[in-house]
Design an enzyme around this catalytic site. Structure first.
Site, PDB file in Angstrom:
ATOM      1  N   ASN A 127     -24.253  12.874  33.987  1.00  0.00           N
ATOM      2  CA  ASN A 127     -24.001  13.587  35.231  1.00  0.00           C
ATOM      3  C   ASN A 127     -22.510  13.568  35.556  1.00  0.00           C
ATOM      4  O   ASN A 127     -21.767  12.702  35.069  1.00  0.00           O
ATOM      5  CB  ASN A 127     -24.779  12.938  36.385  1.00  0.00           C
ATOM      6  CG  ASN A 127     -25.399  13.954  37.321  1.00  0.00           C
ATOM      7  OD1 ASN A 127     -24.974  15.106  37.388  1.00  0.00           O
ATOM      8  ND2 ASN A 127     -26.403  13.526  38.068  1.00  0.00           N
ATOM      9  N   LEU A 128     -22.104  14.515  36.383  1.00  0.00           N
ATOM     10  CA  LEU A 128     -20.715  14.528  36.836  1.00  0.00           C
ATOM     11  C   LEU A 128     -20.435  13.320  37.712  1.00  0.00           C
ATOM     12  O   LEU A 128     -19.369  12.701  37.639  1.00  0.00           O
ATOM     13  CB  LEU A 128     -20.425  15.821  37.601  1.00  0.00           C
ATOM     14  CG  LEU A 128     -18.981  16.030  38.056  1.00  0.00           C
ATOM     15  CD1 LEU A 128     -18.034  16.094  36.858  1.00  0.00           C
ATOM     16  CD2 LEU A 128     -18.868  17.309  38.895  1.00  0.00           C
ATOM     17  N   SER A 174     -29.400  16.172  40.742  1.00  0.00           N
ATOM     18  CA  SER A 174     -28.976  15.454  41.946  1.00  0.00           C
ATOM     19  C   SER A 174     -29.885  14.285  42.289  1.00  0.00           C
ATOM     20  O   SER A 174     -29.495  13.369  43.005  1.00  0.00           O
ATOM     21  CB  SER A 174     -28.945  16.417  43.134  1.00  0.00           C
ATOM     22  OG  SER A 174     -30.261  16.866  43.433  1.00  0.00           O
ATOM     23  N   VAL A 211     -33.018  28.129  36.988  1.00  0.00           N
ATOM     24  CA  VAL A 211     -33.737  29.402  36.836  1.00  0.00           C
ATOM     25  C   VAL A 211     -32.940  30.394  36.000  1.00  0.00           C
ATOM     26  O   VAL A 211     -33.343  31.552  35.864  1.00  0.00           O
ATOM     27  CB  VAL A 211     -34.084  30.000  38.215  1.00  0.00           C
ATOM     28  CG1 VAL A 211     -35.082  29.111  38.940  1.00  0.00           C
ATOM     29  CG2 VAL A 211     -32.843  30.228  39.073  1.00  0.00           C
ATOM     30  N   HIS A 255     -39.196  25.644  37.555  1.00  0.00           N
ATOM     31  CA  HIS A 255     -38.941  26.349  38.819  1.00  0.00           C
ATOM     32  C   HIS A 255     -38.878  27.860  38.648  1.00  0.00           C
ATOM     33  O   HIS A 255     -38.412  28.564  39.539  1.00  0.00           O
ATOM     34  CB  HIS A 255     -37.654  25.839  39.462  1.00  0.00           C
ATOM     35  CG  HIS A 255     -37.768  24.448  39.991  1.00  0.00           C
ATOM     36  ND1 HIS A 255     -36.672  23.648  40.261  1.00  0.00           N
ATOM     37  CD2 HIS A 255     -38.865  23.706  40.303  1.00  0.00           C
ATOM     38  CE1 HIS A 255     -37.098  22.467  40.712  1.00  0.00           C
ATOM     39  NE2 HIS A 255     -38.411  22.483  40.737  1.00  0.00           N
ATOM     40  N   CYS A 279     -51.109  46.177  39.333  1.00  0.00           N
ATOM     41  CA  CYS A 279     -51.983  46.573  40.440  1.00  0.00           C
ATOM     42  C   CYS A 279     -51.388  47.655  41.328  1.00  0.00           C
ATOM     43  O   CYS A 279     -52.066  48.154  42.235  1.00  0.00           O
ATOM     44  CB  CYS A 279     -52.356  45.361  41.290  1.00  0.00           C
ATOM     45  SG  CYS A 279     -50.990  44.702  42.301  1.00  0.00           S
ATOM     46  N   CYS A 286     -46.094  46.777  41.560  1.00  0.00           N
ATOM     47  CA  CYS A 286     -46.476  45.905  40.446  1.00  0.00           C
ATOM     48  C   CYS A 286     -46.989  46.773  39.295  1.00  0.00           C
ATOM     49  O   CYS A 286     -47.796  47.683  39.515  1.00  0.00           O
ATOM     50  CB  CYS A 286     -47.564  44.938  40.912  1.00  0.00           C
ATOM     51  SG  CYS A 286     -48.398  44.049  39.574  1.00  0.00           S
TER      52      CYS A 286
END
Length: 237
Positions: free
Chosen positions: A198-199, A174, A90, A106, A136, A133
């Protein structure tokens, strides 16, 4: 260039100082995920949820892209019509490295969402549950993050890209979170070559044709150099 779908996870940004779920002393260990990463937790205590994501946002804004982010951005710039960057992260480090049109399945820390009307806008650095918001005016502001129990964004686009891919690469994931953990099977079923960077080996490592292990800041730039030199993978479908 072949059509490449790249899925990135927390391991891509770990060397930039952004923690993963598995970090023993990270931000995640100080909160119960049921309280800060579910719609129910937000309904119970929106102030706690904003506290958590304000901390994550500050961490993100203080971080800088690492060589792996820059390498992926370089690859995409070299072949923007052939490289699809999908991320479970994110943060905005890929964009700050120069990547464009990153698919944030995500959501993003830098965006806000109205829980009532669905309006989205750029989030301030510090968010508050009483903030109205812009569309609205209701005080239903939440981070534009896909929480547990919610459906990821852009799934139709991602699945279309997987079907069309000649190669699928998972970086720093993962293999524990679905539907992303199933992307390798979708891509392989469509005939794509599959590679894990990957690690350490993920829980889905056995589903990949090939893997390379090591810090993302080292193995990702090396792989990108090979791709740009035309030395990667098997030839086509």
């Amino acid at each position: 260039m072949e059509r490449i779908v790249i899925l990135t996870g927390a391991g891509l940004s770990a060397e930039s100082g952004l923690g993963t779920f598995r970090d023993k002393d990270g931000l995640w260990t100080r909160y119960d995920l049921n309280d800060v990463a579910t719609p129910e937790g937000f309904a119970r205590n929106p102030a706690l949820v904003h506290e958590f994501y304000n901390a994550r946002r500050a961490n993100c804004l203080a971080a800088s892209p690492n060589p792996a982010h820059h390498a992926l951005a370089r690859l995409q710039r070299a072949a923007p019509d052939s490289v699809c960057l999908v991320t479970q992260n994110v943060d905005d480090l890929l964009e700050r490295a120069g990547a464009a049109d990153v698919v944030h399945m995500h959501g993003q820390l830098t965006r806000a969402l109205c829980a009532d009307c669905g309006h989205r806008w750029d989030a301030p650095q510090v968010m508050d549950p009483s903030a109205p918001c812009p569309a609205c005016a209701r005080p239903a502001t939440r981070p534009d993050i896909v929480w547990f129990g919610e459906y990821p964004y852009y799934m139709d686009r991602i699945e279309h890209a997987l079907i069309q891919a000649d190669m699928f690469v998972a970086i720093g994931t993962s293999g524990n979170v679905y539907p992303a953990a199933g992307f390798v099977q979708q891509a392989a079923a469509a005939g794509a070559a599959t590679l894990e960077l990957n690690l350490e080996a993920s829980t889905t490592a056995g589903l990949f044709e090939d893997r390379r292990l090591g810090p993302a800041s080292q193995i990702v730039p090396a792989w990108v150099d090979e791709v740009l030199a035309g030395k990667h993978g098997r030839q086509g479908k």
